[in-house]
Motif scaffolding. Structure first.
Motif, PDB file in Angstrom:
ATOM      1  N   PRO A 188       0.794  -1.235   0.000  1.00 40.23           N
ATOM      2  CA  PRO A 188       0.000   0.000   0.000  1.00 40.23           C
ATOM      3  C   PRO A 188       0.819   1.275   0.000  1.00 40.23           C
ATOM      4  O   PRO A 188       0.330   2.331  -0.417  1.00 40.23           O
ATOM      5  CB  PRO A 188      -0.832  -0.121   1.280  1.00 40.23           C
ATOM      6  N   ASP A 189       2.059   1.203   0.463  1.00 39.53           N
ATOM      7  CA  ASP A 189       2.895   2.404   0.529  1.00 39.53           C
ATOM      8  C   ASP A 189       3.859   2.524  -0.645  1.00 39.53           C
ATOM      9  O   ASP A 189       4.720   3.413  -0.645  1.00 39.53           O
ATOM     10  CB  ASP A 189       3.686   2.409   1.845  1.00 39.53           C
ATOM     11  N   ALA A 190       3.727   1.646  -1.635  1.00 39.43           N
ATOM     12  CA  ALA A 190       4.648   1.672  -2.769  1.00 39.43           C
ATOM     13  C   ALA A 190       4.497   2.970  -3.555  1.00 39.43           C
ATOM     14  O   ALA A 190       3.386   3.378  -3.891  1.00 39.43           O
ATOM     15  CB  ALA A 190       4.401   0.475  -3.678  1.00 39.43           C
ATOM     16  N   ALA A 191       5.617   3.605  -3.834  1.00 40.83           N
ATOM     17  CA  ALA A 191       5.581   4.853  -4.599  1.00 40.83           C
ATOM     18  C   ALA A 191       5.194   4.594  -6.050  1.00 40.83           C
ATOM     19  O   ALA A 191       4.524   5.417  -6.676  1.00 40.83           O
ATOM     20  CB  ALA A 191       6.946   5.535  -4.523  1.00 40.83           C
ATOM     21  N   SER A 192       5.601   3.446  -6.582  1.00 38.00           N
ATOM     22  CA  SER A 192       5.298   3.103  -7.972  1.00 38.00           C
ATOM     23  C   SER A 192       4.821   1.654  -8.045  1.00 38.00           C
ATOM     24  O   SER A 192       5.575   0.762  -8.437  1.00 38.00           O
ATOM     25  CB  SER A 192       6.540   3.296  -8.856  1.00 38.00           C
ATOM     26  N   PRO A 193       3.591   1.388  -7.654  1.00 39.39           N
ATOM     27  CA  PRO A 193       3.081   0.010  -7.718  1.00 39.39           C
ATOM     28  C   PRO A 193       2.991  -0.479  -9.155  1.00 39.39           C
ATOM     29  O   PRO A 193       2.768   0.306 -10.083  1.00 39.39           O
ATOM     30  CB  PRO A 193       1.690   0.125  -7.083  1.00 39.39           C
ATOM     31  N   GLY A 194       3.154  -1.788  -9.320  1.00 43.33           N
ATOM     32  CA  GLY A 194       3.056  -2.349 -10.657  1.00 43.33           C
ATOM     33  C   GLY A 194       1.626  -2.520 -11.115  1.00 43.33           C
ATOM     34  O   GLY A 194       1.353  -2.546 -12.315  1.00 43.33           O
ATOM     35  N   ALA A 195       0.711  -2.682 -10.151  1.00 46.54           N
ATOM     36  CA  ALA A 195      -0.693  -2.892 -10.491  1.00 46.54           C
ATOM     37  C   ALA A 195      -1.569  -2.326  -9.387  1.00 46.54           C
ATOM     38  O   ALA A 195      -1.152  -2.234  -8.221  1.00 46.54           O
ATOM     39  CB  ALA A 195      -0.982  -4.382 -10.681  1.00 46.54           C
ATOM     40  N   ASP A 196      -2.777  -1.940  -9.762  1.00 42.82           N
ATOM     41  CA  ASP A 196      -3.791  -1.537  -8.794  1.00 42.82           C
ATOM     42  C   ASP A 196      -4.993  -2.445  -8.998  1.00 42.82           C
ATOM     43  O   ASP A 196      -5.583  -2.473 -10.091  1.00 42.82           O
ATOM     44  CB  ASP A 196      -4.198  -0.073  -8.985  1.00 42.82           C
ATOM     45  N   ILE A 197      -5.346  -3.229  -7.967  1.00 45.18           N
ATOM     46  CA  ILE A 197      -6.506  -4.105  -8.045  1.00 45.18           C
ATOM     47  C   ILE A 197      -7.721  -3.308  -7.583  1.00 45.18           C
ATOM     48  O   ILE A 197      -7.729  -2.759  -6.484  1.00 45.18           O
ATOM     49  CB  ILE A 197      -6.315  -5.361  -7.185  1.00 45.18           C
ATOM     50  N   GLN A 198      -8.737  -3.240  -8.426  1.00 46.86           N
ATOM     51  CA  GLN A 198      -9.849  -2.317  -8.215  1.00 46.86           C
ATOM     52  C   GLN A 198     -11.153  -3.081  -8.018  1.00 46.86           C
ATOM     53  O   GLN A 198     -11.556  -3.873  -8.872  1.00 46.86           O
ATOM     54  CB  GLN A 198      -9.943  -1.367  -9.411  1.00 46.86           C
ATOM     55  N   VAL A 199     -11.801  -2.827  -6.885  1.00 43.74           N
ATOM     56  CA  VAL A 199     -13.068  -3.470  -6.541  1.00 43.74           C
ATOM     57  C   VAL A 199     -14.143  -2.394  -6.501  1.00 43.74           C
ATOM     58  O   VAL A 199     -14.009  -1.409  -5.771  1.00 43.74           O
ATOM     59  CB  VAL A 199     -12.991  -4.170  -5.164  1.00 43.74           C
ATOM     60  N   VAL A 200     -15.199  -2.577  -7.275  1.00 42.99           N
ATOM     61  CA  VAL A 200     -16.334  -1.659  -7.239  1.00 42.99           C
ATOM     62  C   VAL A 200     -17.512  -2.402  -6.627  1.00 42.99           C
ATOM     63  O   VAL A 200     -17.916  -3.455  -7.124  1.00 42.99           O
ATOM     64  CB  VAL A 200     -16.704  -1.144  -8.644  1.00 42.99           C
ATOM     65  N   ALA A 201     -18.048  -1.876  -5.524  1.00 45.83           N
ATOM     66  CA  ALA A 201     -19.110  -2.560  -4.792  1.00 45.83           C
ATOM     67  C   ALA A 201     -20.299  -1.629  -4.604  1.00 45.83           C
ATOM     68  O   ALA A 201     -20.173  -0.400  -4.673  1.00 45.83           O
ATOM     69  CB  ALA A 201     -18.597  -3.031  -3.433  1.00 45.83           C
ATOM     70  N   LEU A 202     -21.451  -2.233  -4.371  1.00 47.24           N
ATOM     71  CA  LEU A 202     -22.651  -1.470  -4.018  1.00 47.24           C
ATOM     72  C   LEU A 202     -22.881  -1.653  -2.528  1.00 47.24           C
ATOM     73  O   LEU A 202     -23.280  -2.726  -2.078  1.00 47.24           O
ATOM     74  CB  LEU A 202     -23.864  -1.957  -4.800  1.00 47.24           C
ATOM     75  N   GLY A 203     -22.591  -0.628  -1.755  1.00 46.79           N
ATOM     76  CA  GLY A 203     -22.724  -0.731  -0.314  1.00 46.79           C
ATOM     77  C   GLY A 203     -21.644  -1.615   0.286  1.00 46.79           C
ATOM     78  O   GLY A 203     -20.699  -2.035  -0.377  1.00 46.79           O
ATOM     79  N   ASP A 204     -21.816  -1.893   1.552  1.00 46.66           N
ATOM     80  CA  ASP A 204     -20.864  -2.693   2.314  1.00 46.66           C
ATOM     81  C   ASP A 204     -21.448  -4.080   2.519  1.00 46.66           C
ATOM     82  O   ASP A 204     -22.646  -4.233   2.751  1.00 46.66           O
ATOM     83  CB  ASP A 204     -20.613  -2.013   3.663  1.00 46.66           C
ATOM     84  N   SER A 205     -20.632  -5.113   2.449  1.00 46.93           N
ATOM     85  CA  SER A 205     -21.147  -6.473   2.602  1.00 46.93           C
ATOM     86  C   SER A 205     -20.050  -7.407   3.062  1.00 46.93           C
ATOM     87  O   SER A 205     -18.852  -7.112   2.939  1.00 46.93           O
ATOM     88  CB  SER A 205     -21.727  -6.984   1.279  1.00 46.93           C
ATOM     89  N   GLY A 206     -20.458  -8.576   3.567  1.00 46.61           N
ATOM     90  CA  GLY A 206     -19.500  -9.597   3.940  1.00 46.61           C
ATOM     91  C   GLY A 206     -18.731 -10.115   2.745  1.00 46.61           C
ATOM     92  O   GLY A 206     -17.559 -10.488   2.857  1.00 46.61           O
ATOM     93  N   ARG A 207     -19.386 -10.128   1.578  1.00 47.09           N
ATOM     94  CA  ARG A 207     -18.707 -10.584   0.369  1.00 47.09           C
ATOM     95  C   ARG A 207     -17.537  -9.670   0.030  1.00 47.09           C
ATOM     96  O   ARG A 207     -16.494 -10.126  -0.420  1.00 47.09           O
ATOM     97  CB  ARG A 207     -19.695 -10.625  -0.808  1.00 47.09           C
ATOM     98  N   LEU A 208     -17.726  -8.370   0.252  1.00 44.74           N
ATOM     99  CA  LEU A 208     -16.663  -7.424  -0.025  1.00 44.74           C
ATOM    100  C   LEU A 208     -15.450  -7.713   0.852  1.00 44.74           C
ATOM    101  O   LEU A 208     -14.311  -7.697   0.377  1.00 44.74           O
ATOM    102  CB  LEU A 208     -17.156  -5.994   0.211  1.00 44.74           C
ATOM    103  N   ARG A 209     -15.675  -7.983   2.114  1.00 43.43           N
ATOM    104  CA  ARG A 209     -14.565  -8.260   3.015  1.00 43.43           C
ATOM    105  C   ARG A 209     -13.817  -9.525   2.609  1.00 43.43           C
ATOM    106  O   ARG A 209     -12.591  -9.579   2.637  1.00 43.43           O
ATOM    107  CB  ARG A 209     -15.075  -8.379   4.448  1.00 43.43           C
ATOM    108  N   ALA A 210     -14.564 -10.564   2.240  1.00 43.07           N
ATOM    109  CA  ALA A 210     -13.920 -11.805   1.826  1.00 43.07           C
ATOM    110  C   ALA A 210     -13.073 -11.584   0.574  1.00 43.07           C
ATOM    111  O   ALA A 210     -11.956 -12.109   0.453  1.00 43.07           O
ATOM    112  CB  ALA A 210     -14.974 -12.882   1.571  1.00 43.07           C
TER     113      ALA A 210
END
Length: 321
Positions: A4-26
């Motif tokens: 998370p603190d990388a100045a130049s990460p190689g990739a960004d994994i992006q999660v788009v969710a509707l609201g908060d859920s247990g599935r999101l945490r998993a």
């Protein structure tokens, strides 16, 4: 590794969710603990599911959490996530999936071996047998009817997929180059809130000369489409597919199976990262579908009530016991 603190990460994994859920945490837990050779960050865009959505505070430390005031849908959420990273690879994860070991390394290895690849798809597998399930990628057949494209899925048809250019790949677990995303203007925010965004994005990439592949070694487990109620999903198909077919039919025919080259098409009227325009388009589409969906739902509810009345005719106590 998750950095998370990388100045130049190689990739960004992006999660788009509707609201908060247990599935999101998993999902997020499986991402931040994922072992990979490339340093990566994780961004969660949590679209509001109610007027008074609470802030999410219990996701793993270091995950970037973005909570827009307006529901941007899947496509708009990806634009917001893109605007917050400098990583050359964007990886799309759905809130109801978890990744298998080796997933990210396989995607990156294929991207490096295929410099013309604008997008590389993952493969959904059964958690017990590891047999392919769901849809990974295929061909745009028929050209002017996106409703039939899933039937060409290469893994279900037993066709080879590694290194073979395809016409579309699924968005769940997709790697796309930030360069390719910006080249086509990103995902189409008018496909609100979701549905065929991956096929639209895939076709747009092909019409700019980018190729598409599926990487069978990039595996994930997926719970299934739960972000929208079944009636709403059926409405979206009827609402969006005619426009999709009209927009891309001639382009798909010009490209041919597996083809990728610049061909004339109506390109994005917005720019990747222009969040003011993205919000406007999302809001416009939501308002346009409001009354038609209400009518659509009413017709189906009336049909259900009629069927129930017919089934219980002559049995007045059926619903009272």
């Amino acid at each position: 590794m998750f950095a998370p603190d990388a100045a130049s990460p190689g990739a960004d994994i992006q999660v788009v969710a509707l609201g908060d859920s247990g599935r999101l945490r998993a999902c997020v837990d499986s991402l931040v603990t994922h072992v990979a050779g490339l340093p990566f960050t994780v961004t969660c865009v949590i679209n509001p599911s109610s007027r008074h959505q609470q802030a999410v505070t219990d996701l793993p430390r270091g995950v970037r959490v973005l909570m827009p005031d307006l529901n941007l849908g899947w496509a708009g959420g990806l634009h917001l996530a893109r605007s917050r990273t400098t990583a050359p690879y964007l990886i799309w994860a759905q809130e109801d999936m978890v990744v298998a070991p080796g997933w990210l390394d396989a995607l990156v290895e294929t991207a490096e071996a295929q410099p013309a690849a604008g997008a590389i798809g993952s493969v959904e597998v059964d958690p017990v047998t590891r047999a392919a399930s769901g849809y990974a990628g295929g061909y745009a057949e028929p050209a002017d009817s996106v409703a039939g494209w899933n039937s060409s899925d290469v893994l279900r048809a037993g066709q080879p997929s590694h290194g073979v250019p395809l016409d579309w790949v699924t968005s769940k677990g997709m790697l796309t180059r930030a360069e390719a995303f910006d080249d086509v203007g990103g995902t189409d925010p008018r496909l609100f809130p979701l549905n065929h965004i991956d096929k639209d994005y895939s076709t747009h990439l092909r019409s700019h000369g980018w190729q598409l592949f599926v990487e069978p070694r990039a595996q994930l487990f997926h719970e299934g489409s739960r972000s929208a109620p079944a009636v709403f999903r059926r409405f979206l198909l009827e609402w969006q597919e005619p426009d999709f077919d009209a927009r891309w039919g001639d382009v798909v025919r010009a490209l041919g199976p597996g083809g990728s080259r610049p061909v004339p098409h109506v390109c994005a009227s917005w720019q990747a990262g222009d969040m003011v325009e993205i919000e406007r388009l999302c809001g416009r589409e939501a308002s346009l579908m409001l009354v038609p969906f209400a009518r659509y739902a009413r017709v189906r509810l009336d049909g259900i009530q009629g069927a129930l009345d017919a089934a219980t005719a002559g049995h007045p106590d059926t619903l009272g016991t």
